[in-house]
Design an enzyme around this catalytic site. Structure first.
Site, PDB file in Angstrom:
ATOM      1  N   ASP A  51     100.842 -32.113  33.077  1.00  0.00           N
ATOM      2  CA  ASP A  51     101.225 -33.532  33.130  1.00  0.00           C
ATOM      3  C   ASP A  51     100.890 -34.271  31.833  1.00  0.00           C
ATOM      4  O   ASP A  51     101.110 -35.485  31.728  1.00  0.00           O
ATOM      5  CB  ASP A  51     100.596 -34.234  34.347  1.00  0.00           C
ATOM      6  CG  ASP A  51      99.075 -34.163  34.380  1.00  0.00           C
ATOM      7  OD1 ASP A  51      98.508 -33.153  33.929  1.00  0.00           O
ATOM      8  OD2 ASP A  51      98.445 -35.124  34.869  1.00  0.00           O
ATOM      9  N   HIS A  52     100.382 -33.541  30.843  1.00  0.00           N
ATOM     10  CA  HIS A  52     100.139 -34.112  29.513  1.00  0.00           C
ATOM     11  C   HIS A  52     100.916 -33.367  28.427  1.00  0.00           C
ATOM     12  O   HIS A  52     101.443 -33.989  27.509  1.00  0.00           O
ATOM     13  CB  HIS A  52      98.640 -34.112  29.201  1.00  0.00           C
ATOM     14  CG  HIS A  52      97.859 -34.965  30.146  1.00  0.00           C
ATOM     15  ND1 HIS A  52      97.476 -36.261  29.858  1.00  0.00           N
ATOM     16  CD2 HIS A  52      97.435 -34.731  31.418  1.00  0.00           C
ATOM     17  CE1 HIS A  52      96.846 -36.782  30.908  1.00  0.00           C
ATOM     18  NE2 HIS A  52      96.806 -35.865  31.865  1.00  0.00           N
ATOM     19  N   HIS A  68      96.958 -29.468  30.225  1.00  0.00           N
ATOM     20  CA  HIS A  68      97.511 -29.612  31.578  1.00  0.00           C
ATOM     21  C   HIS A  68      98.975 -30.078  31.528  1.00  0.00           C
ATOM     22  O   HIS A  68      99.341 -30.880  30.669  1.00  0.00           O
ATOM     23  CB  HIS A  68      96.661 -30.568  32.411  1.00  0.00           C
ATOM     24  CG  HIS A  68      95.313 -30.000  32.754  1.00  0.00           C
ATOM     25  ND1 HIS A  68      94.230 -30.768  33.098  1.00  0.00           N
ATOM     26  CD2 HIS A  68      94.879 -28.702  32.810  1.00  0.00           C
ATOM     27  CE1 HIS A  68      93.182 -29.992  33.339  1.00  0.00           C
ATOM     28  NE2 HIS A  68      93.554 -28.734  33.169  1.00  0.00           N
ATOM     29  N   ASP A  86      92.184 -37.223  29.762  1.00  0.00           N
ATOM     30  CA  ASP A  86      91.479 -37.121  31.042  1.00  0.00           C
ATOM     31  C   ASP A  86      89.980 -36.901  30.849  1.00  0.00           C
ATOM     32  O   ASP A  86      89.305 -36.383  31.741  1.00  0.00           O
ATOM     33  CB  ASP A  86      92.063 -35.983  31.889  1.00  0.00           C
ATOM     34  CG  ASP A  86      93.445 -36.317  32.435  1.00  0.00           C
ATOM     35  OD1 ASP A  86      93.973 -37.404  32.133  1.00  0.00           O
ATOM     36  OD2 ASP A  86      94.016 -35.469  33.159  1.00  0.00           O
ATOM     37  N   HIS A  90      95.395 -32.598  25.992  1.00  0.00           N
ATOM     38  CA  HIS A  90      94.933 -31.320  26.566  1.00  0.00           C
ATOM     39  C   HIS A  90      96.103 -30.576  27.192  1.00  0.00           C
ATOM     40  O   HIS A  90      97.210 -31.101  27.290  1.00  0.00           O
ATOM     41  CB  HIS A  90      93.781 -31.540  27.544  1.00  0.00           C
ATOM     42  CG  HIS A  90      94.102 -32.356  28.761  1.00  0.00           C
ATOM     43  ND1 HIS A  90      94.449 -33.692  28.701  1.00  0.00           N
ATOM     44  CD2 HIS A  90      94.133 -32.028  30.078  1.00  0.00           C
ATOM     45  CE1 HIS A  90      94.652 -34.142  29.939  1.00  0.00           C
ATOM     46  NE2 HIS A  90      94.476 -33.157  30.781  1.00  0.00           N
ATOM     47  N   HIS A 141      95.563 -41.789  32.962  1.00  0.00           N
ATOM     48  CA  HIS A 141      96.025 -42.081  34.333  1.00  0.00           C
ATOM     49  C   HIS A 141      95.606 -43.480  34.758  1.00  0.00           C
ATOM     50  O   HIS A 141      94.606 -44.012  34.284  1.00  0.00           O
ATOM     51  CB  HIS A 141      95.421 -41.088  35.341  1.00  0.00           C
ATOM     52  CG  HIS A 141      95.901 -39.687  35.186  1.00  0.00           C
ATOM     53  ND1 HIS A 141      96.988 -39.190  35.861  1.00  0.00           N
ATOM     54  CD2 HIS A 141      95.431 -38.663  34.426  1.00  0.00           C
ATOM     55  CE1 HIS A 141      97.172 -37.911  35.532  1.00  0.00           C
ATOM     56  NE2 HIS A 141      96.238 -37.572  34.655  1.00  0.00           N
ATOM     57  N   HIS A 147      86.634 -31.478  30.675  1.00  0.00           N
ATOM     58  CA  HIS A 147      87.803 -31.421  31.564  1.00  0.00           C
ATOM     59  C   HIS A 147      88.621 -30.182  31.209  1.00  0.00           C
ATOM     60  O   HIS A 147      89.015 -29.419  32.081  1.00  0.00           O
ATOM     61  CB  HIS A 147      88.635 -32.705  31.402  1.00  0.00           C
ATOM     62  CG  HIS A 147      89.795 -32.812  32.345  1.00  0.00           C
ATOM     63  ND1 HIS A 147      89.635 -32.995  33.693  1.00  0.00           N
ATOM     64  CD2 HIS A 147      91.139 -32.759  32.116  1.00  0.00           C
ATOM     65  CE1 HIS A 147      90.834 -33.054  34.267  1.00  0.00           C
ATOM     66  NE2 HIS A 147      91.761 -32.915  33.330  1.00  0.00           N
TER      67      HIS A 147
END
Length: 258
Positions: free
Chosen positions: A58-59, A56, A135, A54, A174, A112
């Protein structure tokens, strides 16, 4: 098929999916691309593609950099997510071949984010499949409903992912497992499987070891968000339907301070 986790940032996991016979590999969510490329070099494999779950940061935040480090690499992401550095957009049900032995199926698992993709990966005959859930599905938990509804998360978790073969290994985005299991016990205090898994996960983390992978079977036994079809769980939290229960458990988790 070999799967190597690459811990990055504070509590994220990137992954390498490796065909050991052809030495070809895919990277899942390479948030720290240098680390992932070094891990690939240590394994003696060639990175062919990136699978982004996705949008975001941090991905997907490492995608542009990994394209510099590995010229020509393909970067896949969901067509409804504005994934940074994406070269190839995926729809639900699209198939990719990493190698002659490894197939990747794109599963649209929204909520999400609107375009969140989970990647269902199958290898040679007799090897347990794997799913990379970003996530959407965590071990004993699920992602916050940032861009979707409880109805969508129910479809993503309980229908799309819940119907995968039970031995499917679950690799999430995570390391949240201990906290998730502590919360799960507040929903089902008498669930012995949650108690056992929490004890195991706590000792893993104390030893500095990861708690991934889980399996779809274990999630159906221990993850409250995937157990909302059970009337006794609905009753415990005063709900009448699976979707209502999912919405309520997410609300409880958002307000839970551990």
């Amino acid at each position: 098929m070999k799967i190597l986790e690459v811990p990055c940032l504070e509590d994220n996991y990137s992954y390498l999916i490796i065909d050991e016979s052809t030495k070809e590999a895919a990277a899942v969510d390479p948030a720290e691309p240098q680390k992932v490329v070094e891990a690939a070099n240590q394994q003696g494999v060639v990175l062919k593609l990136v699978l982004t779950t996705h949008h975001h940061w941090d991905h997907a935040g490492g995608n542009d950099k990994i394209k510099e480090l590995v010229p020509g690499i393909k970067v896949y992401g969901g067509s409804l997510d504005n994934v940074k550095g994406c070269t190839d957009q995926l729809q639900n049900g699209d198939n990719l071949q990493l190698s002659s032995h490894i197939n990747v199926l794109s599963l649209h698992t929204p909520c999400h984010t609107k375009g969140h993709i989970s990647y269902y990966v199958t290898g040679k005959e007799g090897e347990d499949p794997a799913v990379f859930t970003g996530d959407t599905l965590f071990i004993a938990g699920c992602g916050k409903f940032f861009e979707g509804t409880a109805e969508q998360m129910y479809q993503s978790l309980c229908v799309t992912l819940g119907s995968l073969p039970k031995p499917t290994r679950v690799f999430c985005g995570h390391e949240y497992t201990v906290k998730n299991l502590q919360f799960a016990l507040t929903v089902e205090p008498k669930n012995a499987r949650i108690q056992q898994k929490l004890a195991w996960a706590t000792s893993q983390r104390q030893a500095g070891l990861p708690t991934i992978p889980s399996t779809i079977e274990e999630e159906l036994e221990t993850n409250p968000f995937m157990r909302v079809d059970l009337p006794e769980l609905q009753g415990r939290i005063g709900c009448q339907s699976p979707v209502e229960a999912l919405r309520e458990i997410r609300r409880m988790k958002d307000n839970w301070r551990g």
